[in-house]
Design a protein around this motif. Sequence first.
Motif, mmCIF file in Angstrom:
data_model
loop_
_atom_site.group_PDB
_atom_site.id
_atom_site.type_symbol
_atom_site.label_atom_id
_atom_site.label_comp_id
_atom_site.label_asym_id
_atom_site.label_seq_id
_atom_site.Cartn_x
_atom_site.Cartn_y
_atom_site.Cartn_z
ATOM 1 N N TRP A 34 0.863 -1.191 0.000
ATOM 2 C CA TRP A 34 0.000 0.000 0.000
ATOM 3 C C TRP A 34 0.894 1.234 0.000
ATOM 4 O O TRP A 34 2.077 1.150 0.311
ATOM 5 N N VAL A 35 0.328 2.386 -0.377
ATOM 6 C CA VAL A 35 1.045 3.661 -0.322
ATOM 7 C C VAL A 35 0.373 4.539 0.723
ATOM 8 O O VAL A 35 -0.846 4.712 0.697
ATOM 9 N N HIS A 36 1.198 5.065 1.641
ATOM 10 C CA HIS A 36 0.669 5.847 2.760
ATOM 11 C C HIS A 36 1.289 7.240 2.724
ATOM 12 O O HIS A 36 2.514 7.371 2.690
ATOM 13 N N VAL A 37 0.439 8.273 2.738
ATOM 14 C CA VAL A 37 0.910 9.664 2.775
ATOM 15 C C VAL A 37 0.728 10.190 4.194
ATOM 16 O O VAL A 37 -0.377 10.138 4.740
ATOM 17 N N GLU A 51 4.235 -1.055 3.468
ATOM 18 C CA GLU A 51 3.778 0.244 2.966
ATOM 19 C C GLU A 51 4.948 1.081 2.446
ATOM 20 O O GLU A 51 6.046 1.053 3.005
ATOM 21 N N THR A 121 -0.860 7.947 -5.237
ATOM 22 C CA THR A 121 -1.640 6.933 -4.513
ATOM 23 C C THR A 121 -2.756 6.358 -5.380
ATOM 24 O O THR A 121 -3.031 5.155 -5.333
ATOM 25 N N HIS A 125 -2.642 2.462 -6.126
ATOM 26 C CA HIS A 125 -3.714 1.680 -5.523
ATOM 27 C C HIS A 125 -4.570 1.001 -6.581
ATOM 28 O O HIS A 125 -5.052 -0.131 -6.371
#
Length: 536
Positions: A34-37, A51, A121, A125
């Motif tokens: 996953w990509v987390h900002v 992540e 994202t 995603h």
Amino acid sequence: MTISVRDVLQLSVVNAALPQVLAGAHRLDRPVRWVHVSELPTIAGLLRGGELVLTTGMALDTDDANAASYLESLVDADACGLVVELGATLARVPDVVVAAAQRYEFPLIILRREIRFVEVTQVVHEMIVGEQYSHIEFARDVHETFTALSLANATADTITKRAAEICGSPVVLEDLAHKVLAYGAASNSPASLLADWEQRSRLSTDRHGAGGEVWLGVPVGTAGGHWGRLVMPDPPQDDRPVRMVLERAAQALELGRMVERDRVNLRFQAEGSLLGDLSSGSIPEIEAITRARALGFRPGATYIPLVIRVHLDSTDSTMAVHRRTKRLAERAAHAGTAARMSTLTGVWGEREVAVVIACPSMVSEPDLLGRFCEMLHRGQAAHPPAEVVGVGRTAGQLTVAAASLREAGHAAEVASATAHRSPKPYYRIGELRVRGLLTLLADDQRVQDFVESELQRLLAHDAQTGDSLVDLLRIFLTAGGNKSALARRAQLSRPALYARLERIEHILDIDLADAESLLSVYVALVAYEQRSATRR
């Protein structure tokens, strides 16, 4: 295909920001879950692992200790990387952070131009969700394929070939002795795929091992009752999809094996059930005779227990063995009828058929056994016959005779490994000497441990070098330790022969001139050969 940190950096929206890798360059193939900002300095507590964290660097715009601690918290949380956008918030990544990332080999990337994180994202995603959907679709197709094969009672060959087609790579079904039962070669040549299979299989390893070829293997059979293995030589780096295919194929193979086993004629099921009860001693004689009469059995003056064991070819699949056993039961029943005998006949194991013959008082046992075996083998082209007959102890009571079926089975099992040396119509356990004793103890773990302790180093040496020292040792023992006879049979010069015998002594750490050492090695070798033969 799993999405990696490298894949994210190669996206046009990220590439436009001029990414530069400051640390962990050789770990850019780590998968991105996953990509987390986030700009929180305590983001690690929200991560589950895998992540990729995007930030403008607010958590790094602090003293060196806190900045380094932030990076270390991401490592501890098993994040797959940190992407820092340089700009108004942070002009450069602190040296302590770069040093920490390099120390932990943690991917640290800077972006020299500003971008909209939401675009990153969204793209990533969508790729992740799309990949997950593809996995679901793939899993559904695989499930439907092997369910259809199971319902169609597909053979082991068909199931294995279909697995190879789906995987686009060779797949081999082998038994526990590393004998090939079926294979799907895909585009590979079967000759190259199966060359030196047993040796290569013994030396193969998984990704975490060392020494042999890297193979992927999935056991076939129920828990605690595995009878084979589906193998893919040289699997892909991400082996999750092909592992799923092999697992579903293994389930289809086991279901087919169970169905085939249950397809035995109802008569043989009923008589086999009675023979099982008789051999266990769970019913009295009067009940045994009553049940036997109900099945059409005519009691005799004495009863002779037999077990007939099928010889296997190296090409026989497990399904083929079940079919041959069923046909053998039919032939055994027909042989009894043709010889005008009253018999109880049932499938005794995967490759064995049990028979109890009622013997009239005026007929001698050898004559009766000879007639039965003649009828059993009549019309069979194979010589020696494609099966062996083991005989238990004759008794005047049906229950006592049936209790000796296990002994007859041991005789047949031993004879199946030795029948080619001196073929006979039938065998008794007492005639098989030390081989008979070792067969009686075959399931004893202590015997297996003894074999490994005596021969493991020599077997491993042969597998690694191809020297065939085990074969030379076999000839030496067969010749009674006579080196002159050994030299003639092995066609070796005396110096070469002595050198090889010394190598065997060195590997096994024994003295071949010592009688006790010779005895131990001989017993271990016989037990090893019998175990190998019974798995073929």
